[in-house]
Motif scaffolding. Structure first.
Motif, mmCIF file in Angstrom:
data_model
loop_
_atom_site.group_PDB
_atom_site.id
_atom_site.type_symbol
_atom_site.label_atom_id
_atom_site.label_comp_id
_atom_site.label_asym_id
_atom_site.label_seq_id
_atom_site.Cartn_x
_atom_site.Cartn_y
_atom_site.Cartn_z
ATOM 1 N N LEU A 24 2.072 10.749 -2.288
ATOM 2 C CA LEU A 24 0.949 11.618 -1.968
ATOM 3 C C LEU A 24 0.084 11.875 -3.199
ATOM 4 C CD1 LEU A 24 -0.310 13.321 0.317
ATOM 5 C CD2 LEU A 24 1.078 15.226 -0.509
ATOM 6 N N GLY A 25 0.702 12.125 -4.336
ATOM 7 C CA GLY A 25 -0.043 12.334 -5.576
ATOM 8 C C GLY A 25 -0.821 11.097 -6.001
ATOM 9 N N TRP A 26 -0.197 9.922 -5.856
ATOM 10 C CA TRP A 26 -0.895 8.688 -6.209
ATOM 11 C C TRP A 26 -2.105 8.478 -5.324
ATOM 12 C CZ3 TRP A 26 -1.963 4.221 -3.469
ATOM 13 C CH2 TRP A 26 -2.463 3.155 -4.219
ATOM 14 N N ALA A 27 -1.939 8.739 -4.030
ATOM 15 C CA ALA A 27 -3.054 8.550 -3.098
ATOM 16 C C ALA A 27 -4.186 9.531 -3.382
ATOM 17 C CB ALA A 27 -2.558 8.715 -1.658
ATOM 18 N N ILE A 28 -3.853 10.774 -3.689
ATOM 19 C CA ILE A 28 -4.893 11.757 -4.012
ATOM 20 C C ILE A 28 -5.617 11.359 -5.279
ATOM 21 C CG2 ILE A 28 -5.232 14.152 -4.778
ATOM 22 C CD1 ILE A 28 -3.068 14.938 -2.737
ATOM 23 N N TYR A 29 -4.872 10.909 -6.288
ATOM 24 C CA TYR A 29 -5.511 10.455 -7.527
ATOM 25 C C TYR A 29 -6.436 9.269 -7.263
ATOM 26 C CZ TYR A 29 -6.100 8.032 -11.935
ATOM 27 O OH TYR A 29 -6.639 7.380 -13.011
ATOM 28 N N CYS A 52 -10.419 -0.747 -12.804
ATOM 29 C CA CYS A 52 -11.428 -1.261 -11.873
ATOM 30 C C CYS A 52 -10.820 -2.235 -10.865
ATOM 31 C CB CYS A 52 -12.561 -1.927 -12.649
ATOM 32 S SG CYS A 52 -13.502 -0.769 -13.664
ATOM 33 N N GLU A 53 -9.889 -3.049 -11.324
ATOM 34 C CA GLU A 53 -9.237 -3.979 -10.404
ATOM 35 C C GLU A 53 -8.377 -3.238 -9.385
ATOM 36 O OE1 GLU A 53 -7.159 -6.864 -12.726
ATOM 37 O OE2 GLU A 53 -9.004 -7.679 -13.588
ATOM 38 N N THR A 54 -7.695 -2.178 -9.829
ATOM 39 C CA THR A 54 -6.909 -1.372 -8.906
ATOM 40 C C THR A 54 -7.810 -0.702 -7.886
ATOM 41 O OG1 THR A 54 -5.292 -0.970 -10.650
ATOM 42 C CG2 THR A 54 -5.224 0.500 -8.744
ATOM 43 N N ARG A 55 -8.949 -0.183 -8.337
ATOM 44 C CA ARG A 55 -9.912 0.449 -7.441
ATOM 45 C C ARG A 55 -10.410 -0.542 -6.394
ATOM 46 N NH1 ARG A 55 -15.475 1.039 -7.009
ATOM 47 N NH2 ARG A 55 -16.135 3.102 -6.302
ATOM 48 N N GLU A 56 -10.763 -1.736 -6.802
ATOM 49 C CA GLU A 56 -11.228 -2.756 -5.864
ATOM 50 C C GLU A 56 -10.140 -3.166 -4.881
ATOM 51 O OE1 GLU A 56 -14.269 -3.977 -5.278
ATOM 52 O OE2 GLU A 56 -14.938 -2.462 -6.715
ATOM 53 N N MET A 57 -8.900 -3.254 -5.375
ATOM 54 C CA MET A 57 -7.795 -3.619 -4.494
ATOM 55 C C MET A 57 -7.580 -2.546 -3.422
ATOM 56 S SD MET A 57 -3.750 -4.130 -5.281
ATOM 57 C CE MET A 57 -3.574 -2.392 -5.597
ATOM 58 N N VAL A 58 -7.619 -1.269 -3.818
ATOM 59 C CA VAL A 58 -7.431 -0.180 -2.863
ATOM 60 C C VAL A 58 -8.556 -0.172 -1.835
ATOM 61 C CG1 VAL A 58 -7.441 2.338 -2.652
ATOM 62 C CG2 VAL A 58 -6.010 1.242 -4.362
ATOM 63 N N ILE A 59 -9.782 -0.401 -2.269
ATOM 64 C CA ILE A 59 -10.915 -0.436 -1.338
ATOM 65 C C ILE A 59 -10.771 -1.602 -0.361
ATOM 66 C CG2 ILE A 59 -13.409 -0.816 -1.194
ATOM 67 C CD1 ILE A 59 -13.642 0.829 -3.790
ATOM 68 N N THR A 60 -10.332 -2.745 -0.850
ATOM 69 C CA THR A 60 -10.129 -3.904 0.021
ATOM 70 C C THR A 60 -9.010 -3.642 1.028
ATOM 71 O OG1 THR A 60 -10.855 -5.383 -1.738
ATOM 72 C CG2 THR A 60 -9.611 -6.369 0.069
ATOM 73 N N LEU A 61 -7.906 -3.066 0.565
ATOM 74 C CA LEU A 61 -6.798 -2.753 1.472
ATOM 75 C C LEU A 61 -7.218 -1.732 2.518
ATOM 76 C CD1 LEU A 61 -3.771 -2.601 -0.990
ATOM 77 C CD2 LEU A 61 -4.353 -4.426 0.604
ATOM 78 N N TYR A 62 -8.046 -0.769 2.127
ATOM 79 C CA TYR A 62 -8.557 0.205 3.089
ATOM 80 C C TYR A 62 -9.404 -0.491 4.155
ATOM 81 C CZ TYR A 62 -12.277 3.060 4.984
ATOM 82 O OH TYR A 62 -13.193 3.611 5.818
ATOM 83 N N THR A 88 12.157 6.750 4.145
ATOM 84 C CA THR A 88 11.457 7.016 2.890
ATOM 85 C C THR A 88 10.225 6.135 2.756
ATOM 86 O OG1 THR A 88 13.574 7.592 1.881
ATOM 87 C CG2 THR A 88 11.746 7.156 0.390
ATOM 88 N N ALA A 89 10.363 4.853 3.019
ATOM 89 C CA ALA A 89 9.222 3.943 2.917
ATOM 90 C C ALA A 89 8.137 4.297 3.930
ATOM 91 C CB ALA A 89 9.692 2.502 3.120
ATOM 92 N N ALA A 90 8.538 4.643 5.141
ATOM 93 C CA ALA A 90 7.555 5.019 6.168
ATOM 94 C C ALA A 90 6.847 6.317 5.805
ATOM 95 C CB ALA A 90 8.242 5.160 7.524
ATOM 96 N N LEU A 91 7.573 7.271 5.244
ATOM 97 C CA LEU A 91 6.959 8.533 4.829
ATOM 98 C C LEU A 91 5.958 8.308 3.696
ATOM 99 C CD1 LEU A 91 7.006 11.638 5.227
ATOM 100 C CD2 LEU A 91 8.601 11.695 3.303
ATOM 101 N N MET A 92 6.309 7.454 2.751
ATOM 102 C CA MET A 92 5.394 7.155 1.650
ATOM 103 C C MET A 92 4.132 6.455 2.166
ATOM 104 S SD MET A 92 8.112 5.966 -1.275
ATOM 105 C CE MET A 92 6.877 5.629 -2.518
ATOM 106 N N ALA A 93 4.310 5.481 3.041
ATOM 107 C CA ALA A 93 3.151 4.772 3.590
ATOM 108 C C ALA A 93 2.290 5.700 4.443
ATOM 109 C CB ALA A 93 3.623 3.580 4.429
ATOM 110 N N THR A 94 2.920 6.610 5.159
ATOM 111 C CA THR A 94 2.170 7.563 5.971
ATOM 112 C C THR A 94 1.360 8.505 5.098
ATOM 113 O OG1 THR A 94 3.825 7.443 7.711
ATOM 114 C CG2 THR A 94 2.385 9.359 7.720
ATOM 115 N N ALA A 95 1.962 8.997 4.031
ATOM 116 C CA ALA A 95 1.246 9.900 3.126
ATOM 117 C C ALA A 95 0.048 9.199 2.488
ATOM 118 C CB ALA A 95 2.196 10.415 2.042
ATOM 119 N N ILE A 96 0.240 7.973 2.060
ATOM 120 C CA ILE A 96 -0.870 7.214 1.469
ATOM 121 C C ILE A 96 -1.932 6.941 2.518
ATOM 122 C CG2 ILE A 96 -1.498 5.006 0.437
ATOM 123 C CD1 ILE A 96 1.244 5.055 -0.958
ATOM 124 N N GLY A 97 -1.532 6.576 3.720
ATOM 125 C CA GLY A 97 -2.481 6.264 4.776
ATOM 126 C C GLY A 97 -3.321 7.454 5.201
#
Length: 126
Positions: A24-29, A52-62, A88-97
């Motif tokens: 959740l903290g990573w996604a908010i950041y 910048c590459e991480t930002r572009e990757m997150v935007i593409t995945l979104y 645990t994995a599903a909760l993490m993916a849900t929080a990020i999503g």
């Protein structure tokens, strides 16, 4: 042979809470510090840094709804065959999503995770 419902132990619950909070903290950041900041977007136009590459990757995945699809896939697997690792994995993916704009699929995944507590669990000790 009767099985108990899915319920992680106290130690597993603490680990789930820490990893869920980290996700959740990573996604908010990522959302509020990197993706939504127009200054960062302008600065990343001509640069190739790791940020910048991480930002572009997150935007593409979104754009492909990967966060929501991963959340729903892991939640369905958790619902079919409950385990602490899948939860645990599903909760993490849900929080990020939920934070990263994939609200519909992630909300459905959260509902499935809640329902999975009513499922019989083979990993439970009597």
């Amino acid at each position: 042979m009767a099985y108990r419902n899915f319920l992680p132990s106290a130690r597993a619950t603490n680990i789930i809470l820490v990893l869920g909070g980290f996700a959740l903290g990573w996604a908010i950041y990522m959302r509020y510090a990197l993706v939504e900041q127009s200054a960062i977007g302008l600065a990343c136009r001509g640069m190739e840094t790791m940020t910048c590459e991480t930002r572009e990757m997150v935007i593409t995945l979104y754009g492909y709804s990967v966060f929501g699809i991963a959340a729903i896939a892991l939640a369905v697997l958790q619902f079919i065959r409950p385990s602490v690792a899948l939860f645990t994995a599903a909760l993490m993916a849900t929080a990020i999503g939920v934070v990263m704009y994939n609200n519909n699929l992630s909300a459905l995944a959260a509902g499935l995770l809640l329902i999975s507590f009513a499922r019989p669990w083979r990993g439970a000790t009597a």
